[in-house]
Write a protein that holds these residues in place. Structure first.
Motif, mmCIF file in Angstrom:
data_model
loop_
_atom_site.group_PDB
_atom_site.id
_atom_site.type_symbol
_atom_site.label_atom_id
_atom_site.label_comp_id
_atom_site.label_asym_id
_atom_site.label_seq_id
_atom_site.Cartn_x
_atom_site.Cartn_y
_atom_site.Cartn_z
ATOM 1 N N ALA A 50 -22.361 -7.222 0.411
ATOM 2 C CA ALA A 50 -21.412 -7.436 1.508
ATOM 3 C C ALA A 50 -20.013 -7.215 0.955
ATOM 4 C CB ALA A 50 -21.535 -8.837 2.098
ATOM 5 N N LEU A 51 -19.090 -6.791 1.830
ATOM 6 C CA LEU A 51 -17.723 -6.519 1.391
ATOM 7 C C LEU A 51 -16.749 -7.230 2.317
ATOM 8 C CD1 LEU A 51 -16.225 -3.289 0.018
ATOM 9 C CD2 LEU A 51 -15.086 -4.355 1.975
ATOM 10 N N VAL A 52 -15.789 -7.925 1.727
ATOM 11 C CA VAL A 52 -14.737 -8.609 2.473
ATOM 12 C C VAL A 52 -13.410 -7.908 2.216
ATOM 13 C CG1 VAL A 52 -13.447 -10.769 2.756
ATOM 14 C CG2 VAL A 52 -15.917 -10.833 2.379
ATOM 15 N N LEU A 53 -12.663 -7.661 3.289
ATOM 16 C CA LEU A 53 -11.345 -7.051 3.190
ATOM 17 C C LEU A 53 -10.331 -8.063 3.693
ATOM 18 C CD1 LEU A 53 -9.969 -4.346 2.435
ATOM 19 C CD2 LEU A 53 -10.199 -3.673 4.840
ATOM 20 N N THR A 54 -9.337 -8.370 2.865
ATOM 21 C CA THR A 54 -8.349 -9.375 3.244
ATOM 22 C C THR A 54 -6.992 -8.994 2.672
ATOM 23 O OG1 THR A 54 -7.962 -11.765 3.378
ATOM 24 C CG2 THR A 54 -8.763 -10.901 1.263
ATOM 25 N N GLY A 55 -5.990 -9.842 2.915
ATOM 26 C CA GLY A 55 -4.638 -9.553 2.437
ATOM 27 C C GLY A 55 -4.047 -10.738 1.701
ATOM 28 N N ALA A 56 -3.116 -10.476 0.801
ATOM 29 C CA ALA A 56 -2.471 -11.524 0.012
ATOM 30 C C ALA A 56 -1.196 -12.016 0.698
ATOM 31 C CB ALA A 56 -2.124 -10.987 -1.379
ATOM 32 N N GLY A 57 -0.806 -13.230 0.346
ATOM 33 C CA GLY A 57 0.511 -13.717 0.722
ATOM 34 C C GLY A 57 0.708 -14.049 2.180
ATOM 35 N N GLY A 58 -0.338 -14.476 2.889
ATOM 36 C CA GLY A 58 -0.168 -14.906 4.268
ATOM 37 C C GLY A 58 -0.069 -13.792 5.288
ATOM 38 N N ALA A 59 -0.532 -12.612 4.949
ATOM 39 C CA ALA A 59 -0.591 -11.502 5.902
ATOM 40 C C ALA A 59 -1.846 -10.698 5.612
ATOM 41 C CB ALA A 59 0.642 -10.614 5.793
ATOM 42 N N PHE A 60 -2.392 -10.086 6.661
ATOM 43 C CA PHE A 60 -3.491 -9.150 6.436
ATOM 44 C C PHE A 60 -2.914 -7.786 6.115
ATOM 45 C CE2 PHE A 60 -6.614 -5.993 7.868
ATOM 46 C CZ PHE A 60 -7.686 -6.364 7.073
ATOM 47 N N CYS A 61 -2.280 -7.150 7.082
ATOM 48 C CA CYS A 61 -1.676 -5.837 6.841
ATOM 49 C C CYS A 61 -0.748 -5.495 7.994
ATOM 50 C CB CYS A 61 -2.759 -4.766 6.708
ATOM 51 S SG CYS A 61 -2.104 -3.101 6.468
ATOM 52 N N SER A 62 0.493 -5.140 7.656
ATOM 53 C CA SER A 62 1.486 -4.791 8.671
ATOM 54 C C SER A 62 1.482 -3.309 9.011
ATOM 55 C CB SER A 62 2.884 -5.218 8.201
ATOM 56 O OG SER A 62 3.220 -4.592 6.968
ATOM 57 N N GLY A 63 0.431 -2.600 8.617
ATOM 58 C CA GLY A 63 0.297 -1.196 8.980
ATOM 59 C C GLY A 63 0.694 -0.265 7.856
ATOM 60 N N ALA A 64 0.860 0.995 8.200
ATOM 61 C CA ALA A 64 1.307 1.979 7.215
ATOM 62 C C ALA A 64 2.767 1.721 6.863
ATOM 63 C CB ALA A 64 1.145 3.387 7.767
ATOM 64 N N ASP A 65 3.103 1.882 5.602
ATOM 65 C CA ASP A 65 4.471 1.632 5.135
ATOM 66 C C ASP A 65 5.346 2.838 5.463
ATOM 67 O OD1 ASP A 65 6.800 0.932 3.895
ATOM 68 O OD2 ASP A 65 5.860 0.308 2.018
ATOM 69 N N ILE A 66 6.100 2.741 6.569
ATOM 70 C CA ILE A 66 6.958 3.853 6.997
ATOM 71 C C ILE A 66 8.324 3.798 6.332
ATOM 72 C CG2 ILE A 66 5.770 4.109 9.209
ATOM 73 C CD1 ILE A 66 8.029 2.561 10.516
ATOM 74 N N SER A 67 8.543 2.770 5.487
ATOM 75 C CA SER A 67 9.838 2.663 4.810
ATOM 76 C C SER A 67 9.904 3.512 3.549
ATOM 77 C CB SER A 67 10.122 1.208 4.446
ATOM 78 O OG SER A 67 9.246 0.768 3.415
ATOM 79 N N THR A 68 8.745 3.948 3.078
ATOM 80 C CA THR A 68 8.694 4.717 1.837
ATOM 81 C C THR A 68 8.936 6.190 2.124
ATOM 82 O OG1 THR A 68 7.064 3.160 0.950
ATOM 83 C CG2 THR A 68 7.288 5.277 -0.175
#
Length: 277
Positions: A50-68
């Protein structure tokens, strides 16, 4: 594992943690590549049940990083997203998204690409693309109509509203909402149940359901018949029958067992049975 993506294995469960907490785990080029590599590795590792996908630091994922800044052609950026979406979708083992915090845009669709979604009450969700002058990606145009129906999918994509976990659960976009203090234990119990299941049969169930929405009934029935043939060629079906008769829990391994007569003149056992793991 790459520092932007942490990996931990325990009792048959691989947990992948998006690790860019200062950017709410927004996915940049490095993290897209790390996700693709991690999904390929998991697909090839039979110890991962089984595989679990999660995020660090109180967030899952805010999407693609458009700032880079990225001066490359968009087709190459989209190819990275396409690879990740397909690899996740085609993983043979059950996948669980564990969400605490924001899951928006490609981040939400990354979670929806998992088989099951567990979220805390404080989590928030949005198909935010239209607010950025963009259209849905990472499989959203395929996933959303199947999960919520065409009209609600259009609402999600066109209005780019923000939903809380309760609203997302009502739309069938979250499987369970669990208090923040309980989500780790809940996910551990859930994945333990998945790991205890028959790996080949679970993989077949997942593949059949993923494909079934796009097939005719005749095609779906043919796929089910082929899948059952694979299941009966493992040790798991006989083990399940024996466990039922003996009133005990079954122990599933996914071991491939084939019985066939030996080649003419071959030496071996008297009945010619062969067992392959």
């Amino acid at each position: 594992m790459n520092r932007v993506l942490l990996s931990e294995d325990r009792d048959g469960v691989r947990t992948l943690t998006l690790n860019r907490p200062k950017r709410k785990n927004a996915i940049d080029a490095e993290l897209w590549a790390a996700l693709a590599d991690a999904f390929r590795a998991a697909a090839d590792d039979r110890s991962v049940r089984a595989l679990v996908l999660t995020g660090a630091g109180g967030a899952f994922c805010s999407g693609a990083d458009i700032s880079t800044p990225d001066n490359g052609h968009p087709i190459y950026r989209m190819r990275a997203l396409t690879d990740v979406a397909l690899l996740l979708h085609e993983l043979p083992m059950p996948t669980v998204a564990k969400i605490d915090g924001v899951a928006v845009g490609a981040g939400w669709n990354l979670a929806l690409g998992c088989d099951l979604v567990v979220a805390t009450p404080g989590s928030t969700f949005s198909q935010i693309f239209a607010r950025r002058g963009l259209s849905v990606d990472l499989g959203g145009s395929w996933l959303l109509p199947k999960l919520v129906g065409l009209q609600q999918a259009k609402r999600l994509a066109l209005l780019a509203e923000t939903f809380d976990a309760k609203q997302a659960r009502a739309l069938n976009l979250v499987t369970w909402v669990v208090p923040e203090t309980e989500i780790d234990a809940f996910t551990d119990d859930l994945t333990a149940r998945l790991v205890a299941g028959p790996p080949v049969a679970l993989a077949q169930n997942k593949a059949l359901l993923n494909a079934g929405a796009n097939l005719t009934l005749r095609e779906a029935l043919a796929g089910e018949a082929a899948a059952q043939g694979l299941n009966f060629a493992t040790a798991d079906a006989p083990e399940a029958f024996a466990a039922f008769a003996e009133k005990r829990d079954p122990h599933f391994t996914g071991r491939w067992t084939v019985h066939r007569p030996p080649a003419r003149g071959a030496e071996g056992s008297a009945n010619g049975d062969e067992s392959h793991s």
